[in-house]
Design a protein around this motif. Sequence first.
Motif, PDB file in Angstrom:
ATOM      1  N   LEU A 174       3.736 -35.740 -78.999  1.00 49.24           N
ATOM      2  CA  LEU A 174       3.368 -36.209 -77.657  1.00 49.24           C
ATOM      3  C   LEU A 174       3.540 -35.075 -76.652  1.00 49.24           C
ATOM      4  CD1 LEU A 174       2.642 -38.313 -75.473  1.00 49.24           C
ATOM      5  CD2 LEU A 174       5.034 -39.047 -75.523  1.00 49.24           C
ATOM      6  N   GLN A 175       4.626 -34.336 -76.765  1.00 45.88           N
ATOM      7  CA  GLN A 175       4.866 -33.216 -75.859  1.00 45.88           C
ATOM      8  C   GLN A 175       3.831 -32.106 -76.048  1.00 45.88           C
ATOM      9  OE1 GLN A 175       8.933 -32.706 -77.057  1.00 45.88           O
ATOM     10  NE2 GLN A 175       9.703 -33.988 -75.389  1.00 45.88           N
ATOM     11  N   GLY A 176       3.418 -31.868 -77.297  1.00 40.24           N
ATOM     12  CA  GLY A 176       2.372 -30.886 -77.568  1.00 40.24           C
ATOM     13  C   GLY A 176       1.030 -31.305 -76.995  1.00 40.24           C
ATOM     14  N   TYR A 177       0.745 -32.590 -77.061  1.00 43.39           N
ATOM     15  CA  TYR A 177      -0.481 -33.162 -76.480  1.00 43.39           C
ATOM     16  C   TYR A 177      -0.513 -32.927 -74.977  1.00 43.39           C
ATOM     17  CZ  TYR A 177      -2.918 -37.247 -74.390  1.00 43.39           C
ATOM     18  OH  TYR A 177      -3.687 -38.099 -73.624  1.00 43.39           O
ATOM     19  N   GLN A 178       0.639 -33.082 -74.325  1.00 43.80           N
ATOM     20  CA  GLN A 178       0.699 -32.958 -72.864  1.00 43.80           C
ATOM     21  C   GLN A 178       0.237 -31.576 -72.379  1.00 43.80           C
ATOM     22  OE1 GLN A 178       1.108 -35.414 -70.852  1.00 43.80           O
ATOM     23  NE2 GLN A 178       1.969 -36.955 -72.200  1.00 43.80           N
ATOM     24  N   VAL A 179       0.438 -30.543 -73.189  1.00 41.08           N
ATOM     25  CA  VAL A 179       0.075 -29.181 -72.782  1.00 41.08           C
ATOM     26  C   VAL A 179      -1.160 -28.653 -73.520  1.00 41.08           C
ATOM     27  CG1 VAL A 179       2.430 -28.622 -72.073  1.00 41.08           C
ATOM     28  CG2 VAL A 179       1.710 -28.135 -74.424  1.00 41.08           C
ATOM     29  N   HIS A 180      -1.791 -29.486 -74.327  1.00 40.78           N
ATOM     30  CA  HIS A 180      -2.981 -29.074 -75.079  1.00 40.78           C
ATOM     31  C   HIS A 180      -4.130 -28.774 -74.103  1.00 40.78           C
ATOM     32  CE1 HIS A 180      -6.373 -29.243 -77.834  1.00 40.78           C
ATOM     33  NE2 HIS A 180      -5.496 -29.122 -78.831  1.00 40.78           N
ATOM     34  N   PRO A 181      -4.898 -27.707 -74.343  1.00 44.08           N
ATOM     35  CA  PRO A 181      -6.008 -27.357 -73.438  1.00 44.08           C
ATOM     36  C   PRO A 181      -7.021 -28.495 -73.212  1.00 44.08           C
ATOM     37  CG  PRO A 181      -5.601 -25.580 -74.992  1.00 44.08           C
ATOM     38  CD  PRO A 181      -4.726 -26.727 -75.409  1.00 44.08           C
ATOM     39  N   GLU A 182      -7.331 -29.280 -74.240  1.00 45.10           N
ATOM     40  CA  GLU A 182      -8.275 -30.392 -74.066  1.00 45.10           C
ATOM     41  C   GLU A 182      -7.680 -31.479 -73.168  1.00 45.10           C
ATOM     42  OE1 GLU A 182     -11.499 -30.638 -74.930  1.00 45.10           O
ATOM     43  OE2 GLU A 182     -11.360 -28.609 -75.729  1.00 45.10           O
ATOM     44  N   HIS A 183      -6.388 -31.726 -73.309  1.00 40.16           N
ATOM     45  CA  HIS A 183      -5.726 -32.715 -72.451  1.00 40.16           C
ATOM     46  C   HIS A 183      -5.663 -32.202 -71.011  1.00 40.16           C
ATOM     47  CE1 HIS A 183      -2.141 -34.974 -70.825  1.00 40.16           C
ATOM     48  NE2 HIS A 183      -2.976 -35.931 -71.150  1.00 40.16           N
ATOM     49  N   LYS A 184      -5.459 -30.909 -70.838  1.00 39.33           N
ATOM     50  CA  LYS A 184      -5.431 -30.329 -69.493  1.00 39.33           C
ATOM     51  C   LYS A 184      -6.782 -30.500 -68.793  1.00 39.33           C
ATOM     52  CE  LYS A 184      -1.555 -27.258 -69.780  1.00 39.33           C
ATOM     53  NZ  LYS A 184      -1.006 -26.006 -69.308  1.00 39.33           N
ATOM     54  N   LYS A 185      -7.876 -30.417 -69.528  1.00 42.73           N
ATOM     55  CA  LYS A 185      -9.204 -30.671 -68.957  1.00 42.73           C
ATOM     56  C   LYS A 185      -9.303 -32.113 -68.461  1.00 42.73           C
ATOM     57  CE  LYS A 185     -11.673 -27.479 -72.011  1.00 42.73           C
ATOM     58  NZ  LYS A 185     -12.659 -27.420 -73.105  1.00 42.73           N
ATOM     59  N   VAL A 186      -8.753 -33.033 -69.240  1.00 40.04           N
ATOM     60  CA  VAL A 186      -8.750 -34.447 -68.859  1.00 40.04           C
ATOM     61  C   VAL A 186      -7.911 -34.637 -67.592  1.00 40.04           C
ATOM     62  CG1 VAL A 186      -7.977 -36.748 -69.540  1.00 40.04           C
ATOM     63  CG2 VAL A 186      -9.218 -35.316 -71.169  1.00 40.04           C
ATOM     64  N   ILE A 187      -6.749 -34.016 -67.552  1.00 37.67           N
ATOM     65  CA  ILE A 187      -5.877 -34.130 -66.376  1.00 37.67           C
ATOM     66  C   ILE A 187      -6.607 -33.643 -65.125  1.00 37.67           C
ATOM     67  CG2 ILE A 187      -3.789 -33.211 -65.276  1.00 37.67           C
ATOM     68  CD1 ILE A 187      -2.511 -33.195 -68.083  1.00 37.67           C
TER      69      ILE A 187
END
Length: 95
Positions: free
Chosen positions: A65-78
């Motif tokens: 979950l913590q790795g997901y929070q900083v993943h580049p694809e998740h950052k695009k969503v944010i």
Amino acid sequence: MIKHIVLFKLKDNSPESVEKTYAVLNGMKGKVEQLVDLHIGKNIVDTPRSYDLSLEATFRSLEDLQGYQVHPEHKKVIEHISEVRESQSVVDYEF
């Protein structure tokens, strides 16, 4: 296993706006290796307390979950969500 649930209320909840954000959220499928499962839901009953979209993600561990929070694809969503959301609520739990 960890369940990550997020509810989104959009500034503009027109069908076009909801559909665009739905597509952005769904765009993480197959691109974020930490995700075991991902479901995005669009609200079908509009009431004053309703949210417009839900995200339900499953992870093997808190570390994932913590790795997901900083993943580049998740950052695009944010980045997208930061522009379109009015509010959001989150819950993370172990099962």
